[in-house]
Enzyme design. Structure first.
Site, short mmCIF file in Angstrom:
data_model
loop_
_atom_site.label_atom_id
_atom_site.label_comp_id
_atom_site.label_asym_id
_atom_site.label_seq_id
_atom_site.Cartn_x
_atom_site.Cartn_y
_atom_site.Cartn_z
N ARG A 65 0.87 -1.17 0.00
CA ARG A 65 0.00 0.00 0.00
C ARG A 65 0.91 1.23 0.00
NH1 ARG A 65 -1.88 -3.58 3.99
NH2 ARG A 65 -3.96 -4.44 3.59
N LYS A 109 -1.86 -2.58 8.02
CA LYS A 109 -3.05 -2.11 8.73
C LYS A 109 -3.14 -2.76 10.10
CE LYS A 109 -6.16 -0.88 4.93
NZ LYS A 109 -7.48 -1.14 4.33
N HIS A 166 -2.54 2.49 -5.94
CA HIS A 166 -3.44 1.36 -5.77
C HIS A 166 -3.55 0.57 -7.07
CE1 HIS A 166 -5.71 -0.32 -2.53
NE2 HIS A 166 -6.77 -0.53 -3.29
N ARG A 196 -0.68 -1.67 -7.14
CA ARG A 196 -0.91 -2.80 -6.23
C ARG A 196 -1.81 -3.85 -6.90
NH1 ARG A 196 -1.23 -4.33 -0.64
NH2 ARG A 196 -3.32 -4.85 0.10
N TYR A 226 -9.64 -10.78 -7.06
CA TYR A 226 -8.73 -11.08 -8.16
C TYR A 226 -9.03 -12.40 -8.85
CZ TYR A 226 -6.11 -7.26 -6.10
OH TYR A 226 -5.75 -6.04 -5.60
#
Length: 304
Positions: free
Chosen positions: A153, A177, A245, A248, A280
């Site tokens: 990130r 996170k 992003h 990523r 994905y």
């Protein structure tokens, strides 16, 4: 009571689930908004009925909020009232039977492998460039190499300490996170460019791999966005379609398309729940369809 209930709920999320600060802020905003709406109906968070909560969700839909935002608000309500019930502050969870709005599955945007190579190739300063421009392009190259090699990130990237790159190991320790740490492999290309950047920046004595204007602070997201914008233009790509992003997502999509395992991808991306990584699976579906077309004996395109 409701204010105290919110505080206790947020404290539980932070202590027991390691919720990130941004998550806690979002939940507080959601609950404050709900409390204000209920106050107009002459009731409180603690006294809300299923019908009143359902009416609130309907109001969100009429106001034009996206299905995703509505679903997030409902998730917050369910967790909050479940907490109150477990704490004995309510006898039930009035949000438990509410239905979430249907969401259309939005596939993440990603770059082609050729676009990524074009971006990296654009991170070269002109032959007559000064030191500032040379360093700017080296920062861009290092950041893009690491983003594409590891799927970090942008917040994880910009907060990387120099010390994390000074180890001889080919692994990078990343704090993600909720303060959760994970290890991700670092390519030799990414390490080499990072080494070049650290040598150039040694006089700054910064603790960060990507120092800001004040070397004792990390580069800001806005500062990095400007660099990414300039590199996209040099590469002939639309800057509006490019973001950290998107890189990523490109990392994840290209890994899967080359045969990576979904569970391994979950670990690399730092997703707490495999369900998050399953966005994905469109890549896996395409690969299975291609395999079927190429190898099934009844397929028109079968090889053999």
């Amino acid at each position: 009571m409701s204010a105290a209930g919110i505080e206790a709920f947020l404290e539980m999320l932070a202590a027991e689930r390691g919720a990130a600060l941004n998550t806690l802020k979002a939940y507080r905003r959601d609950l404050d908004d709900l409390a204000a709406a209920l106050a107009h109906q002459g009731t409180t968070l603690a006294q809300a009925s299923p019908g009143q909560l359902g009416g609130y969700l309907a109001d969100l839909a009429r106001a034009g909020l996206s299905a995703r935002t509505q679903a997030r608000r409902l998730s917050c309500m369910r967790q909050y009232y479940l907490f109150l019930a477990r704490e004995g502050r309510r006898p039930d969870n009035p949000a438990s039977m509410l239905e979430a709005p249907r969401q259309t599955a939005a596939l993440p945007r990603f770059l082609s492998e050729g676009d990524v190579e074009s971006l990296l190739a654009a991170c070269v300063a002109r032959a007559d460039a000064g030191q500032q421009e040379t360093r700017r392009m080296l920062v861009a190259r290092t950041a893009l190499e690491i983003l594409y090699a590891s799927g970090l990130r942008v917040s994880e990237l910009l907060s990387l300490p120099r010390a994390s790159l000074q180890r001889a190991s080919g692994m990078l320790v990343v704090r993600g996170k909720g303060g959760r740490e994970r290890m991700v492999p670092l390519s030799s290309r990414a390490r080499d460019t990072a080494d070049d950047l650290m040598r150039m920046d040694r006089p700054l004595s910064s603790p960060f791999l990507f120092p800001g204007r004040n070397p004792q602070r990390a580069m800001t997201r806005q500062g990095f966005d400007r660099i990414l914008h300039d590199v996209a233009l040099k590469a002939g790509l639309d800057p509006q379609s490019l973001s950290p992003h998107v890189l990523r997502h490109s990392f994840a999509t290209h890994l899967l398309s080359h045969g990576a395992d979904l569970r391994a991808l979950q670990m690399l991306l730092g997703h707490a729940d495999i369900a998050t990584t399953q966005i994905y699976t469109h890549v896996l579906t395409e690969r299975l369809q291609q395999a079927l077309r190429q190898h099934h004996p009844l397929s028109e395109h079968a090889v053999g």
